[in-house]
Design an enzyme around this catalytic site. Structure first.
Site, PDB file in Angstrom:
ATOM      1  N   GLY A 166       0.785  -1.227   0.000  1.00 40.86           N
ATOM      2  CA  GLY A 166       0.000   0.000   0.000  1.00 40.86           C
ATOM      3  C   GLY A 166       0.815   1.273   0.000  1.00 40.86           C
ATOM      4  N   GLU A 185      15.381  -0.955  -4.894  1.00 39.40           N
ATOM      5  CA  GLU A 185      15.189  -1.276  -6.296  1.00 39.40           C
ATOM      6  C   GLU A 185      15.536  -0.070  -7.153  1.00 39.40           C
ATOM      7  OE1 GLU A 185      11.532  -4.527  -6.409  1.00 39.40           O
ATOM      8  OE2 GLU A 185      11.150  -2.444  -6.953  1.00 39.40           O
ATOM      9  N   ARG A 205      -3.961 -12.247  -1.431  1.00 43.11           N
ATOM     10  CA  ARG A 205      -5.336 -12.018  -0.988  1.00 43.11           C
ATOM     11  C   ARG A 205      -6.166 -11.580  -2.184  1.00 43.11           C
ATOM     12  NH1 ARG A 205      -5.107  -6.601  -1.580  1.00 43.11           N
ATOM     13  NH2 ARG A 205      -3.173  -5.534  -0.984  1.00 43.11           N
ATOM     14  N   VAL A 211      -8.723  -4.990  -3.782  1.00 39.01           N
ATOM     15  CA  VAL A 211      -9.788  -3.994  -3.871  1.00 39.01           C
ATOM     16  C   VAL A 211     -10.378  -3.967  -5.280  1.00 39.01           C
ATOM     17  CG1 VAL A 211     -10.334  -1.529  -3.642  1.00 39.01           C
ATOM     18  CG2 VAL A 211      -8.681  -2.589  -2.086  1.00 39.01           C
ATOM     19  N   ARG A 236     -12.122   4.370  -7.351  1.00 40.67           N
ATOM     20  CA  ARG A 236     -12.177   4.312  -5.890  1.00 40.67           C
ATOM     21  C   ARG A 236     -12.677   5.659  -5.363  1.00 40.67           C
ATOM     22  NH1 ARG A 236      -7.065   0.906  -3.457  1.00 40.67           N
ATOM     23  NH2 ARG A 236      -6.816  -0.595  -5.171  1.00 40.67           N
TER      24      ARG A 236
END
Length: 458
Positions: A169, A205, A297, A300, A344
């Site tokens: 996130g 990275e 998982r 959204v 969203r």
């Protein structure tokens, strides 16, 4: 194999729209539901609709939705055979998945070992390399000091990205463009990672600029079967937080889609993955894609995938967890059908740097019509508490073509009325005016560079 049987009752260890989303799929499968809730959510729609509801603590998530013991006690006390964690909170917590197993409760998701491997970004990178999946150039494992980070950055070349090993996130993530900023940004990333995840390890990275964020939804059963449910383009984001997602991508060819989807499935097979998950890539142009991370998982943005493949992903999660084989094969899925966007809708003010806007919803009118879906657990008079994520709703627009889906999205956004709190609807309307969005070429840094120039209608 033994004949599988669906669960009689599952517990939903989450809140808001995702809890309601899980409840609805469970009910359609004929499964009774238990919802756990905090005192702040006592009047929620999900609590009202559940077969059983158990209050597990006060408003702060550390005392409710993250309280593993209270959730397990609620499951045992109500006779729930399985727990669906949704997304966020305990959804990617290997310790919780292990605790469920020790108590004889099925965790609707991958094994604790798969969560632990793929949830640790440096370990996930190593797994990807071993599976032959391209990765962004980066440090080998976690970095011990800012000096180690500086040495890597000097060899790879600035800019670079510091990332939390256990994170997600956008938390614990810092861009570094100059050597003199490394020490302070390294310390800030470690502090944020520790606060958000209880783990301050970070890695580095190379920052690939002007790239697209393209992710693949996969789902695997316990019998070695896995399918790719195609890709989502999540390049419209701000500070590494996704704002709009679409499926499929406007830029991938069918050959690239197949190649990247199979790469995601190879990685899943390497860790004996079971359930739904998402493999995220940075796409830097034809043939240039690099593994970033895997979310273990449901995500959204899963509704846009459901729209183009005709599969209820949450129902499939539940069926797989109960021991059923996948209901579809890759051959049966073929190629994506149609196009979908998800917007969203958050309780944030885009006119004030997306400042959170908790409060009471005084008017709530959702759009409808063909090809429009709204996922929300809120109604008029509902409270947006300051304790949790600011999401109000997800607006999904589907069409036979990308152009049709865009037109439908514009229409649906114009019908969406929310008063009492500020929302991101004005941002979405503005984004749909941008040529880079219209033609699908926006990259992950587009909003950061362009949105500050926008003016919004009063």
């Amino acid at each position: 194999m033994d004949t599988p049987k669906l669960f009689d009752k599952i517990l939903i260890a989450n809140r808001g729209e995702v809890a309601l989303r899980i409840l609805r799929s469970a009910r359609e499968l004929g499964i009774a539901t238990v919802v756990v809730y905090s005192q702040a959510d006592a009047g929620s729609l999900t609590v009202q609709l559940a077969d059983e509801a158990v209050c597990i603590g006060p408003a702060p998530s550390t005392q409710s939705y993250l309280a593993q013991g209270a959730i397990i006690a609620a499951a045992l006390g109500t006779g729930a055979q399985a727990i669906h964690p949704g997304y966020g909170f305990l959804a990617e917590n290997a310790e919780f998945a292990d605790l469920c197993a020790s108590e004889g409760i099925k965790f609707i998701g991958p094994s604790a070992s798969a969560i632990a491997t793929m949830g640790n970004k440096s370990a996930a990178r190593l797994a990807a390399v071993e599976a032959g999946v391209p990765v962004v150039p980066g440090s080998e494992g976690a970095l011990q000091s800012a000096e180690d980070a500086e040495r890597f950055a000097e060899s790879a070349g600035y800019p670079v990205l510091i990332k939390a090993s256990a994170g997600g996130g956008g938390k614990g993530m810092r861009e570094v463009r100059r050597p003199e900023d490394m020490a302070s940004q390294f310390a800030a990333a470690k502090a944020e990672a520790a606060a958000a995840f209880g783990d301050d390890t970070v890695y580095l990275e190379k920052l690939l600029e002007h790239a697209k964020h393209i992710e693949f939804q996969i789902i695997c059963d316990a019998y070695g079967n896995g399918v790719s449910l195609f890709e989502r383009d999540c390049s419209t984001q701000r500070r590494h937080q996704k704002l709009i997602e679409e499926a499929p991508s406007a830029v991938l060819t069918p050959a690239e889609r197949d190649e990247m989807g199979q790469a995601g499935l190879r990685l899943a097979a390497a860790v004996n993955y079971e359930g739904a998950g998402t493999v995220e890539f940075l796409y830097a142009g034809p043939g240039k894609y690099y593994f970033m991370e895997m979310n273990t998982r449901v995500q959204v943005e899963h509704p846009v995938t459901e729209a183009i493949c005709g599969l209820d992903i949450v129902a499939e999660q539940i069926r797989v967890a109960a021991g059923f084989p996948l209901s579809v094969t890759q051959e049966e899925l073929g190629q994506p059908s149609g196009h979908a966007f998800e917007f969203r809708i958050n309780a944030e003010d885009p006119r004030a740097d997306f400042r959170p806007s908790p409060g009471t919803i005084t008017r709530f009118v959702v759009p409808g019509g063909y090809g429009v879906r709204v996922d929300t657990a809120l109604t008029q008079g509902a409270q947006i508490p300051p304790y949790y994520d600011s999401m109000v709703a997800k607006l999904i627009a589907f069409g036979a073509t990308r152009e049709e889906a865009l037109c439908r999205g514009r229409r649906a956004l114009s019908e969406f009325i929310i008063e009492g709190v500020e929302t991101t609807i004005p941002f979405h309307k503005k984004m749909l005016e941008q040529q880079a969005f219209i033609d699908g070429t926006m990259t992950t840094d587009y909003v950061e560079h362009e949105a500050e120039k926008w003016s919004y209608d009063a």
